[in-house]
Enzyme design. Structure first.
Site, PDB file in Angstrom:
ATOM      1  NE  ARG A  78      -3.331   2.589   2.598  1.00 55.02           N
ATOM      2  CZ  ARG A  78      -3.135   3.492   3.552  1.00 55.02           C
ATOM      3  NH1 ARG A  78      -2.361   3.242   4.593  1.00 55.02           N
ATOM      4  NH2 ARG A  78      -3.730   4.660   3.497  1.00 55.02           N
ATOM      5  CG  HIS A 122      -0.895   9.123   3.209  1.00 51.78           C
ATOM      6  ND1 HIS A 122      -1.080   7.771   3.440  1.00 51.78           N
ATOM      7  CD2 HIS A 122      -0.504   9.631   4.401  1.00 51.78           C
ATOM      8  CE1 HIS A 122      -0.804   7.486   4.705  1.00 51.78           C
ATOM      9  NE2 HIS A 122      -0.449   8.593   5.308  1.00 51.78           N
ATOM     10  CD  GLU A 167      -4.638   7.909   9.531  1.00 49.58           C
ATOM     11  OE1 GLU A 167      -4.118   8.960   9.941  1.00 49.58           O
ATOM     12  OE2 GLU A 167      -4.343   6.779   9.979  1.00 49.58           O
ATOM     13  CG  ASN A 293      -5.094   3.636   8.482  1.00 48.61           C
ATOM     14  OD1 ASN A 293      -5.229   2.638   7.771  1.00 48.61           O
ATOM     15  ND2 ASN A 293      -4.617   4.773   8.022  1.00 48.61           N
ATOM     16  CE1 TYR A 295      -0.002   3.077  13.407  1.00 49.72           C
ATOM     17  CE2 TYR A 295      -1.880   4.191  12.419  1.00 49.72           C
ATOM     18  CZ  TYR A 295      -0.626   3.601  12.298  1.00 49.72           C
ATOM     19  OH  TYR A 295      -0.022   3.520  11.078  1.00 49.72           O
ATOM     20  CD  GLU A 347      -1.482   4.226   7.888  1.00 48.72           C
ATOM     21  OE1 GLU A 347      -1.171   4.679   9.015  1.00 48.72           O
ATOM     22  OE2 GLU A 347      -1.651   4.944   6.894  1.00 48.72           O
TER      23      GLU A 347
HETATM   24  C1  FCB Z   1      -1.111   7.440  10.480  1.00 51.55           C
HETATM   25  C2  FCB Z   1      -0.673   7.938   9.129  1.00 51.55           C
HETATM   26  C3  FCB Z   1       0.644   7.409   8.657  1.00 51.55           C
HETATM   27  C4  FCB Z   1       1.632   7.324   9.795  1.00 51.55           C
HETATM   28  C5  FCB Z   1       1.036   6.599  10.979  1.00 51.55           C
HETATM   29  C6  FCB Z   1       1.979   6.433  12.126  1.00 51.55           C
HETATM   30  O1  FCB Z   1      -1.977   8.334  11.055  1.00 51.55           O
HETATM   31  O2  FCB Z   1      -1.634   7.613   8.154  1.00 51.55           O
HETATM   32  O3  FCB Z   1       1.106   8.206   7.608  1.00 51.55           O
HETATM   33  O4  FCB Z   1       2.068   8.596  10.132  1.00 51.55           O
HETATM   34  O5  FCB Z   1      -0.098   7.277  11.420  1.00 51.55           O
END
Ligand code: FCB
Length: 444
Positions: A78, A122, A167, A293, A295, A347
């Site tokens: 990707r 992006h 995002e 995505n 995290y 992600e």
């Molecule tokens: C996300 C982004 C990516 C990277 C990660 C850690 O928010 O999409 O570009 O910075 O975080």
């Protein structure tokens, strides 16, 4: 070691990057400046004073990087296209040399049998469009539609998927809400109008790309989190619900339900965006896939000072709580609220303060992070969520936006002085993990 995690044989295993974070070559071969060039050229905007002028020099080293991916045995890559590389001003003339770069990258991927998943945006808006009002100008959404159509026309049949945005929450809230990201504006009302124009541009791009029949699956990538009340108090629960409405539902509801969530609209009051008649008909379009995505989770506390998350599994080098079960919870909550297309985790990964020692990087923390998140993902799939693939962020250490090069997310270490790539222990682990899944694939 990999035994307990078993994914479907046709599950897609990938790695991810984005253009501004890895390409460098910021003014090569006719590329126009983007808002991230402008933003990072003011050293005060980036914690280590760096910029993406060179980054991982992927523009020149893409063959080596594709070779690394092939060595890892991943199915898919990707990446994003730098809009101002292929259309220097964001409107008007196309730059053939810019398109040539992506054609060469696609050739290299094809040679290795790695499926290309493209993101159109992006975060690196052509500066030429910023000068004309950026995402605050409704017209930018139409320019994005033109760009999307041209890319789909040229490359659609060579791409496994095309995502419109990465995002949009960040573009709106970090770019226009708190000035952490380009273009560096801090204005709640503007952030909301920008979020609407991003959604509109997504819809326009989907329509424009559908008009150019291609094989690529079309969708969008959203960053999402669950929102947990810090305590059982009414105030904390209300805050958690509001956060869910303002972040996840704010982008999901227009796309899947053709409206903004009431709770968030009420909270935004007079700051709510201007929506023209017919906008939701443009925005609400069937997606072939949804990219998620993930995290961390959001921890909602109405107290002063707010309670902080327990971080039972620790935090990453970004200071983000490690909370794998949030991924299971998020996916189940989405399934409960929306008629979802197939999902890709586009992600997931972590920053750690990696150093090369005797030619090796022993990032065992990252291995356990990924492993725990894959177990959480498997739990969601077992509970009925249709997830088709997982892209680890990131293939390479890279330019982590306003954190510069200080935060390392790669499974491959990059020495920025020499551009030497060193696969970390996590890369070897991922290689073996994917191979083990494939072993099962052959047995299946
Ligand atoms: C996300 C982004 C990516 C990277 C990660 C850690 O928010 O999409 O570009 O910075 O975080």
């Amino acid at each position: 070691m990999h035994d307990s995690i078993r994914f479907s044989p046709d599950f897609t295993w990938g790695v991810a990057t984005s253009a501004y974070q890895v390409e460098g070559a910021f003014d090569a071969d006719g590329k126009g400046p983007s808002i991230w060039d402008s933003f990072s050229h003011n050293a005060a905007n980036i914690k280590d004073g760096s910029n993406g002028d060179v980054a991982c020099d992927h523009y020149h080293r893409y063959r080596e990087d594709v070779g690394i991916m092939a060595g890892l045995g991943v199915d898919a890559y990707r990446f994003s296209m730098a809009w101002s590389r292929v259309q220097p001003l964001g409107h008007g003339a196309w730059n053939e040399k810019g398109f040539d770069f992506y054609a060469r990258l696609l050739d290299a991927l094809q040679e290795k049998g790695i499926a290309p998943h493209l993101t159109l945006y992006h975060w690196d808006l052509p500066q030429g469009l910023q000068d004309a009002g950026g995402w605050l100008a409704r017209d930018t959404a139409f320019r994005f539609g033109d760009y999307a159509q041209e890319v789909a026309r040229r490359f659609g049949d060579r791409l496994a998927s095309i995502a419109t945005h990465n995002e949009p929450w960040c573009t709106a809230n970090l770019g226009y809400g708190n000035a952490q990201f380009a273009p560096g504006v801090s204005d709640a009302r503007q952030a909301l109008q920008v979020s609407h124009h991003l959604l509109l541009s997504h819809g326009l791009a989907m329509g424009a790309m559908r008009s150019v029949a291609s094989q690529a699956a079309l969708g969008i990538v959203l960053n999402q989190w669950t929102s947990d009340p810090a305590t059982g108090s009414t105030a904390d629960r209300a805050l958690a619900e509001l956060e869910w409405a303002r972040s996840v539902q704010w982008f999901m509801d227009p796309i899947f339900k053709g409206r903004y969530p009431e709770l968030a609209l009420r909270a935004h009051g007079a700051d709510a965006p201007q929506v023209n008649a017919g906008d939701f008909d443009i925005i609400r379009q069937p997606l072939d896939f949804l990219g998620v995505n993930y995290y961390f989770r959001h921890f909602a506390s109405a107290e002063t000072p707010p309670r902080t998350a327990p971080c039972a599994l620790g935090t990453t080098d970004m200071g983000w709580e490690i909370y794998p079960q949030g991924l299971t919870e998020l996916l189940l909550k989405l399934k409960g609220e929306y008629a979802l297309p197939p999902i890709y985790i586009t992600e997931n990964g972590m920053a750690s303060a990696d150093t090369v020692d005797g030619g090796q990087v022993t990032d065992t923390d990252r291995i356990s992070f990924v492993r725990q998140h894959l177990a959480a993902l498997q739990a969601a799939i077992d509970a009925g969520v249709d997830v088709r693939g997982y892209f680890l962020w990131s293939l390479l250490d890279n330019f982590e936006w306003n954190s510069g090069y200080a935060k390392r997310f790669g499974i491959v270490h990059v020495d920025y002085a020499t551009q030497q790539r060193t696969p970390k222990a996590s890369a070897l682990w991922y290689r073996d993990f994917v191979a083990a899944q494939r072993g099962q694939r052959h047995a299946a």
